[in-house]
Design an enzyme around this catalytic site. Sequence first.
Site, PDB file in Angstrom:
ATOM      1  N   SER A 289      86.796  50.736  46.581  1.00  0.00           N
ATOM      2  CA  SER A 289      87.006  49.523  45.799  1.00  0.00           C
ATOM      3  C   SER A 289      85.791  48.593  45.852  1.00  0.00           C
ATOM      4  CB  SER A 289      88.279  48.825  46.290  1.00  0.00           C
ATOM      5  OG  SER A 289      88.684  47.810  45.400  1.00  0.00           O
ATOM      6  N   ASP A 300      72.544  51.471  40.732  1.00  0.00           N
ATOM      7  CA  ASP A 300      72.139  51.435  39.324  1.00  0.00           C
ATOM      8  C   ASP A 300      70.903  50.571  39.111  1.00  0.00           C
ATOM      9  OD1 ASP A 300      74.186  53.106  38.725  1.00  0.00           O
ATOM     10  OD2 ASP A 300      75.355  51.685  37.536  1.00  0.00           O
ATOM     11  N   LYS A 314      88.024  54.633  44.159  1.00  0.00           N
ATOM     12  CA  LYS A 314      89.045  53.710  43.654  1.00  0.00           C
ATOM     13  C   LYS A 314      88.368  52.729  42.695  1.00  0.00           C
ATOM     14  CE  LYS A 314      92.393  50.177  44.984  1.00  0.00           C
ATOM     15  NZ  LYS A 314      91.771  49.113  44.169  1.00  0.00           N
TER      16      LYS A 314
END
Length: 464
Positions: A289, A300, A314
């Site tokens: 999460s 990224d 998740k």
Amino acid sequence: MTRTLRMAAAAAIAVCLYTVPAGSDDTSETYRQLNLFGDVFERVRSSYVEEVSDKALVEAAINGMLSSLDPHSSYMDPQSFEDMQVQTKGEFGGLGIEVTMENGVVRVVSPIDDTPAFKAGLQPGDFIVAIDGEPVMGLSLSQAVDKMRGPVDSPIKLTIQRGQGDPFDVTLKRAVIKIQSVRSRLEGTIGYVRITSFSEQTDVGLKAAIDKLKQQANGKLQGLVLDLRNNPGGLLDQAIAVSDDFIDQGEIVSTRGRDPKAAQRFNATPGDITNGLPMVVLINSGSASASEIVAGALQDHRRAIIMGTTSFGKGSVQTIIPLPGHGAIRLTTARYYTPSGRSIQGTGISPDIEVKQAKLEVIADQPEHHESELRGALNNDGLKPDQGQNQNQNQDQNQTPPAGGGSSSGSTPAAPATTTTPGTAPAQTPPPTPELGDAAQDYQLGRALDLLRGLALIQAQKAN
């Protein structure tokens, strides 16, 4: 239908209407289904082998409906809702000790610095055998913890068993305890920060930890390891704040739900609290999460090297919806996406460098051969003439010819045979689980530190 049953059906309708599609005109079918619920409810009330309260049945029905949607939607009764708020707020009235249950009594894992337990001298390994004169034996860990929590400044008496000595009493006053979700230390010139969960205190704790590491390193901090292993997640806004601490610009995460108009995008603000220091983020299958939001954003943006094993996966957002007088529901309302548009739901964050947890052992007593051992080898011009000669002589004297004669160069003595009793296998002891964050035992952390030290060395060489 009895009055109680009508009230129960009304409660069910109030929650079930969440599942009616927006704009649906077929409400009559919905109410027919609720009549089915009422029939089953009444049959259970009248015929189940034991009497069950209407409250328990309705709460179980609501929880069953929510839990059937996905693993993360659920109903929280008032007590569970209160416990959740304590956990996410990150502070409560208590003593400041991490505890566990052992042989029916509470064992102190460690006192938290600058808390009543720490100031009273409680030590790791102490056993709490009674609380306010009531024996702990027979209580669950959660019951014992509840008894130790309470209003700030209220007194509490603990009976402590330390080692083989006689039990003694310690009287403390409860205080506001802030859950330490951030821990840090300096490994040479590399900072190590571990975040165990994302509570309201996490971002503040992270900034304080980085400031402390900079002071300890005297301005010579060369890299940072951010450890998110076994971090189950927590508050979305804290995951965004932690990511923003290391990213200057661009998207951190976006959430998209059922209504396209409700989509949200969260962007970074200028500023990097580490001034661009090289970073390694450690993740594993226990990172979920909010942890994955941070790891995905830093990956990224190429702000950090992600190391370890694939995270839990998740990728959904749960919204807490309070039900006045009835606790709250935790409902999945959106999926989140990393800056590149990835949804990690069910797939997780894949590390840039996969490093599985392992145990590193040094193979002892292995023969090593060097040029200086060969007869007639040239001396090192940097050594005095007698130093090189003595070195060769000593090594020649200590050399053991391999079995069977022949040249010693390039040969390796045979390993001793392992003798076992026929029909039996050698006894094997399972390796101990390494403690996360212990550089001497934690293989993944060791590799992260080595990588950052290597990067620092390369940068230093370029600077020179």
